[in-house]
Design an enzyme around this catalytic site. Sequence first.
Site, PDB file in Angstrom:
ATOM      1  N   LYS A 161       0.854  -1.205   0.000  1.00 37.92           N
ATOM      2  CA  LYS A 161       0.000   0.000   0.000  1.00 37.92           C
ATOM      3  C   LYS A 161       0.877   1.238   0.000  1.00 37.92           C
ATOM      4  CE  LYS A 161       0.847   1.640   4.272  1.00 37.92           C
ATOM      5  NZ  LYS A 161       1.716   2.704   4.497  1.00 37.92           N
ATOM      6  N   PRO A 216       9.573  -4.482  -0.712  1.00 40.70           N
ATOM      7  CA  PRO A 216      10.749  -4.221   0.115  1.00 40.70           C
ATOM      8  C   PRO A 216      10.396  -4.130   1.602  1.00 40.70           C
ATOM      9  CG  PRO A 216      10.363  -2.410  -1.447  1.00 40.70           C
ATOM     10  CD  PRO A 216       9.342  -3.458  -1.734  1.00 40.70           C
ATOM     11  N   ILE A 217      11.358  -4.579   2.432  1.00 38.55           N
ATOM     12  CA  ILE A 217      11.136  -4.639   3.892  1.00 38.55           C
ATOM     13  C   ILE A 217      11.444  -3.273   4.515  1.00 38.55           C
ATOM     14  CG2 ILE A 217      11.934  -5.797   6.003  1.00 38.55           C
ATOM     15  CD1 ILE A 217      12.861  -8.120   4.150  1.00 38.55           C
ATOM     16  N   GLY A 218      10.673  -2.912   5.553  1.00 41.29           N
ATOM     17  CA  GLY A 218      10.943  -1.655   6.284  1.00 41.29           C
ATOM     18  C   GLY A 218      10.852  -0.448   5.385  1.00 41.29           C
ATOM     19  N   ALA A 219       9.859  -0.455   4.504  1.00 41.37           N
ATOM     20  CA  ALA A 219       9.824   0.552   3.440  1.00 41.37           C
ATOM     21  C   ALA A 219       8.655   1.523   3.545  1.00 41.37           C
ATOM     22  CB  ALA A 219       9.766  -0.157   2.091  1.00 41.37           C
ATOM     23  N   LEU A 258       5.574   0.459   3.125  1.00 47.15           N
ATOM     24  CA  LEU A 258       4.639  -0.052   2.117  1.00 47.15           C
ATOM     25  C   LEU A 258       3.714  -1.133   2.682  1.00 47.15           C
ATOM     26  CD1 LEU A 258       7.188  -0.317  -0.848  1.00 47.15           C
ATOM     27  CD2 LEU A 258       5.414   1.426  -0.548  1.00 47.15           C
ATOM     28  N   GLY A 296       4.742  -6.264   5.614  1.00 45.16           N
ATOM     29  CA  GLY A 296       4.491  -7.199   6.724  1.00 45.16           C
ATOM     30  C   GLY A 296       3.016  -7.234   7.091  1.00 45.16           C
ATOM     31  N   SER A 297       2.364  -6.072   7.081  1.00 48.85           N
ATOM     32  CA  SER A 297       0.937  -5.997   7.425  1.00 48.85           C
ATOM     33  C   SER A 297       0.094  -6.732   6.387  1.00 48.85           C
ATOM     34  CB  SER A 297       0.473  -4.537   7.489  1.00 48.85           C
ATOM     35  OG  SER A 297       1.193  -3.843   8.465  1.00 48.85           O
ATOM     36  N   SER A 298       0.464  -6.595   5.120  1.00 46.28           N
ATOM     37  CA  SER A 298      -0.294  -7.253   4.070  1.00 46.28           C
ATOM     38  C   SER A 298      -0.099  -8.776   4.145  1.00 46.28           C
ATOM     39  CB  SER A 298       0.142  -6.710   2.703  1.00 46.28           C
ATOM     40  OG  SER A 298      -0.784  -7.063   1.720  1.00 46.28           O
ATOM     41  N   ASP A 338      -2.034  -1.105  10.401  1.00 42.31           N
ATOM     42  CA  ASP A 338      -2.307  -1.132   8.956  1.00 42.31           C
ATOM     43  C   ASP A 338      -2.928  -2.451   8.479  1.00 42.31           C
ATOM     44  OD1 ASP A 338      -1.173   1.356   8.731  1.00 42.31           O
ATOM     45  OD2 ASP A 338       0.720   0.656   7.878  1.00 42.31           O
TER      46      ASP A 338
END
Length: 317
Positions: free
Chosen positions: A18, A103-106, A108, A111-113, A145
Amino acid sequence: MNGIEKSVNPLFVSAPAKINLHLEVLGLRSDGFHELAMVMQSVDLEDQIKMMGNRDGLITLRCDNPELSTASDNLIIRSAYLLRDKAGLNELGAEINLKKSIPIGAGLAGGSSDAAATLVGLNQLWGLDLPIEELEVLAAELGSDVPFCLEGGTQLCFGRGEVLEKKPRSNSSLAILLVKNPSVSVSTPWAYSRFKEMEFGRYLTEEVEFEERRKLLRNQGWLNPFGGNQLPPLKNDLQEVVTETTPSVKEALGLLRCMPENLGVAMSGSGPSCFALFSDLTKAKSVYFQNRQRFKDAGLMSWCCSLRAEGVKIERD
Ligand code: C5P
């Protein structure tokens, strides 16, 4: 509750990223979280999750990205245990494989998705049939999120992010050029605490003031189909605190603002990803191809993707 008996085949679930078209920090809540007014938007950059059910009670995760923990701190594992606890059936297990593209820690919500995809996928694989409203309650326990990511698309998100006002599903042609420096990540708790240090005196405190801001956002037209309408300006209150300490975000925003025919530029979430919005994917791609050396020289990874009208989705079962 015997759906798992039938599920010998794996289930595939897509988990889209997102972006925040609008992120406004209104005030501080009594639970320590910030009161937000946001417009969140799913985009066509997705992780893919494959799940196989078992009745051994074992929940395991494998991931093609070695940077990501696959232990009990991973949101996928936490989501699976939370759902199983809710069902009260300890014999339920799953072998989960994550193909990571977000990408991680971005900023976006990758992790939530993934967490939202796990809830939706295992709900089906385990034959639990919990309604979306119950999944939303579990999702809110996992992160602010995660509820948005369940149904995705375009939504107004209030509270700490979990109070959703959904947009009627419509297909927009809008697309983004998304960039991220692969060696930079931003901690979300850090971004909010820095924002608090800088802005605390200016926080709104009354519910009626929060509601005023929510009304303003509702009236901005984000929930109407985008086609042909003038887009409201993009906004991200965390952008200033992140650019202050992260020069590559400032550089990325500067570069994106130079892109011809962009409809707006902003950072997503707590960063460091930034995006420029375009009228369609062809335009976004053509601008990207004409400028790709500049992104490369600035050390940025980049993606072109469309906006997406839905959140996590069971692809095959
Ligand atoms: O809910 P989530 O785990 O994504 O939040 C991560 C952190 O971001 C929180 O612990 C908090 O420090 C900050 N946060 C906040 N207000 C929000 C959402 C997140 O202060 N509405």
